[in-house]
Design a protein around this motif. Structure first.
Motif, short mmCIF file in Angstrom:
data_model
loop_
_atom_site.label_atom_id
_atom_site.label_comp_id
_atom_site.label_asym_id
_atom_site.label_seq_id
_atom_site.Cartn_x
_atom_site.Cartn_y
_atom_site.Cartn_z
N PHE A 43 0.90 -1.25 -0.07
CA PHE A 43 -0.02 0.09 -0.10
C PHE A 43 0.93 1.10 -0.03
CE2 PHE A 43 -2.61 -3.12 1.81
CZ PHE A 43 -3.81 -2.77 1.10
N VAL A 44 0.47 2.27 -0.32
CA VAL A 44 0.93 3.56 -0.21
C VAL A 44 0.59 4.11 1.25
CG1 VAL A 44 0.71 6.14 -0.99
CG2 VAL A 44 0.80 4.48 -2.58
N THR A 45 1.78 4.38 1.93
CA THR A 45 1.29 5.08 3.17
C THR A 45 2.15 6.24 3.47
OG1 THR A 45 3.43 3.75 3.97
CG2 THR A 45 1.47 2.33 4.24
N ASN A 46 1.49 7.03 4.59
CA ASN A 46 2.25 8.07 5.05
C ASN A 46 3.30 7.88 5.92
OD1 ASN A 46 0.11 7.48 7.10
ND2 ASN A 46 0.10 9.18 8.17
N SER A 47 4.11 8.79 6.23
CA SER A 47 5.30 8.49 6.92
C SER A 47 5.36 9.32 8.21
CB SER A 47 6.53 9.09 6.02
OG SER A 47 7.70 9.04 6.69
N SER A 48 6.27 8.64 9.20
CA SER A 48 6.43 9.10 10.36
C SER A 48 7.35 10.46 10.23
CB SER A 48 7.39 8.29 11.28
OG SER A 48 8.56 7.90 10.70
N ASP A 49 7.82 10.82 9.22
CA ASP A 49 8.55 11.98 8.74
C ASP A 49 7.48 13.11 8.43
OD1 ASP A 49 10.14 13.76 7.74
OD2 ASP A 49 11.12 12.73 6.36
N ARG A 108 5.30 14.59 2.56
CA ARG A 108 3.83 14.41 2.17
C ARG A 108 3.51 13.64 0.99
NH1 ARG A 108 1.51 20.07 1.06
NH2 ARG A 108 3.84 20.40 0.09
N ILE A 109 2.84 12.69 0.96
CA ILE A 109 2.64 11.68 -0.24
C ILE A 109 1.50 12.51 -1.20
CG2 ILE A 109 2.91 9.74 1.35
CD1 ILE A 109 -0.22 9.30 1.18
N ASN A 110 1.86 12.27 -2.33
CA ASN A 110 0.98 12.75 -3.39
C ASN A 110 -0.22 12.04 -3.89
OD1 ASN A 110 0.28 13.88 -5.94
ND2 ASN A 110 2.01 14.23 -6.77
N ASN A 135 -7.79 5.81 -3.97
CA ASN A 135 -8.05 5.69 -2.32
C ASN A 135 -7.81 4.20 -1.87
OD1 ASN A 135 -8.45 8.49 -2.06
ND2 ASN A 135 -10.65 8.27 -2.17
N GLU A 136 -8.26 3.33 -2.70
CA GLU A 136 -7.93 2.17 -2.16
C GLU A 136 -6.71 1.56 -1.88
OE1 GLU A 136 -9.28 1.51 -6.82
OE2 GLU A 136 -9.81 2.90 -5.03
N TYR A 137 -5.72 2.11 -2.54
CA TYR A 137 -4.13 1.71 -2.48
C TYR A 137 -3.61 2.45 -1.30
CZ TYR A 137 -4.49 -0.36 -7.07
OH TYR A 137 -4.78 -1.28 -8.08
N ILE A 138 -4.41 3.45 -0.64
CA ILE A 138 -3.60 4.36 0.53
C ILE A 138 -4.06 3.78 1.99
CG2 ILE A 138 -3.62 6.59 1.50
CD1 ILE A 138 -4.35 7.50 -1.42
N GLN A 139 -3.05 3.48 2.79
CA GLN A 139 -3.23 3.42 4.10
C GLN A 139 -2.72 4.55 5.00
OE1 GLN A 139 -1.91 -0.22 5.41
NE2 GLN A 139 -3.69 -1.34 4.61
N ILE A 140 -3.53 5.14 5.84
CA ILE A 140 -3.11 6.44 6.48
C ILE A 140 -3.11 6.03 8.12
CG2 ILE A 140 -3.58 8.92 7.17
CD1 ILE A 140 -2.63 8.50 4.26
N LYS A 141 -1.91 6.28 8.54
CA LYS A 141 -1.77 6.43 10.24
C LYS A 141 -2.10 8.04 10.62
CE LYS A 141 0.97 4.86 14.01
NZ LYS A 141 2.32 3.92 14.29
N LYS A 142 -3.47 7.82 11.20
CA LYS A 142 -3.84 9.04 11.61
C LYS A 142 -2.97 10.04 12.62
CE LYS A 142 -8.85 7.43 11.25
NZ LYS A 142 -9.93 7.36 12.05
N SER A 143 -2.30 9.45 13.59
CA SER A 143 -1.34 10.15 14.35
C SER A 143 -0.21 10.87 13.53
CB SER A 143 -1.01 9.41 15.61
OG SER A 143 0.00 8.23 14.93
N TRP A 144 0.40 10.17 12.79
CA TRP A 144 1.32 10.78 11.78
C TRP A 144 0.82 11.97 11.10
CZ3 TRP A 144 4.12 5.86 10.03
CH2 TRP A 144 4.65 5.20 11.09
#
Length: 220
Positions: free
Chosen positions: A170-176, A180-182, A188-197
Motif C-alpha cells: 500500500f501507499v502509506t504516510n510517513s512518520s517523517d 507529504r505523499i502525493n 484511495n483503495e491503495y492508501i493506508q493512513i496512520k492518523k497520528s502521523w
C-alpha cells in the motif's frame, strides 16, 4: 563522533549491519567524495543499532531520528535513515526490500533490480509533488533492463498500481512529518493512513504542535 579514514572504511562498518542504500548509489563513492551536496539514503533493520555501530550524530541540532551524519576524513556526510514500520514505504515492502537486498560491486548493499525500479517509481510519483522528466528517462532505461516497457508518466502509474496490488503493498504516510505523499497519483483503495502521523504532519505544516493546534481550534 568517529572520524573514518575514508569512505571505504565507512562502507565496511555499514556492512556489519542489515541495511541497504535506497537510491542514487551508482556513482558511489566518487559522488560522496566530490559532491558536497551528496548524501546516503539508507533503509536499515534497526535504527538504534545502525547509529551505534557507525557512531553517527544528528545532522540537525534536534534529533529527528532520520537525519544523521558520518565524519569521513574530517568531512560530514549526511545519512538519512529509514526503517520498517516508519511509513516511508509499506512496512511489508520495506521488510522484503531488506530480505531481497544484493551486494553492489562488493561494496554496499542495495535493492534487488525489481524493488529498485518500483521503489524509484514510487518515490518519483508519491514522494514528490511534481513528476520530473529526469525520473522518466531514468525509469524508462531501468524498465528496459527488466523487460518493462514504459514511455510515459501514466504508464509508470499503471505499472506501479499493478505491482502494489500483486504484492499486497500500500501507499502509506510517513512518520517523517516533512514528507507529504502525493495522493493525486494514487486511488484511495491503495492508501493506508496512520492518523497520528497525519495529524503531526498537518500541524508541522501549520508551524505548531498538536496541542497548540487543538487550542487554536477551540478558540476559533
Amino acid at each position: 563522533m568517529r572520524n573514518y579514514r575514508d569512505i571505504y572504511e565507512l562502507f565496511d562498518v555499514m556492512n556489519t549491519c542489515k541495511y541497504l542504500v535506497l537510491r542514487n548509489y551508482e556513482k558511489f563513492p566518487e559522488e560522496l567524495i566530490n559532491n558536497e551536496h551528496a548524501d546516503i539514503d539508507v533503509l536499515c533493520e534497526n535504527v538504534d543499532d545502525f547509529i551505534l555501530k557507525l557512531g553517527l550524530e544528528p545532522f540537525y541540532r534536534r534529533d529527528d531520528r532520520i537525519h544523521f551524519a558520518a565524519l569521513v576524513d574530517g568531512f560530514s556526510i549526511p545519512i538519512d535513515l529509514r526503517c520498517p514500520g516508519d511509513g516511508y514505504y509499506c512496512e511489508k515492502w520495506e521488510k522484503n526490500m531488506l530480505l531481497n537486498r544484493v551486494l553492489y560491486k562488493n561494496k554496499i548493499f542495495v535493492m534487488s533490480p525489481s524493488d529498485y525500479f518500483y521503489s524509484l517509481t514510487y518515490h518519483a510519483l508519491i514522494h514528490k509533488q511534481t513528476f520530473s522528466t529526469e525520473y522518466l528517462s531514468r525509469l524508462i532505461s531501468m524498465g528496459k533492463e527488466l523487460g518493462i516497457m514504459v514511455d510515459s508518466e501514466n504508464e509508470l502509474k499503471n505499472r506501479l498500481l499493478d505491482f502494489l496490488k500483486k504484492e499486497g503493498y500500500f501507499v502509506t504516510n510517513s512518520s517523517d512529518v516533512a514528507l507529504r505523499i502525493n495522493v493525486n497519483n494514487i486511488p484511495n483503495e491503495y492508501i493506508q493512513i496512520k492518523k497520528s502521523w497525519a495529524v503531526k504532519s498537518f500541524c508541522a505544516n501549520l508551524g505548531c504542535g498538536p496541542r497548540r493546534f487543538l487550542r487554536k481550534i477551540l478558540h476559533f
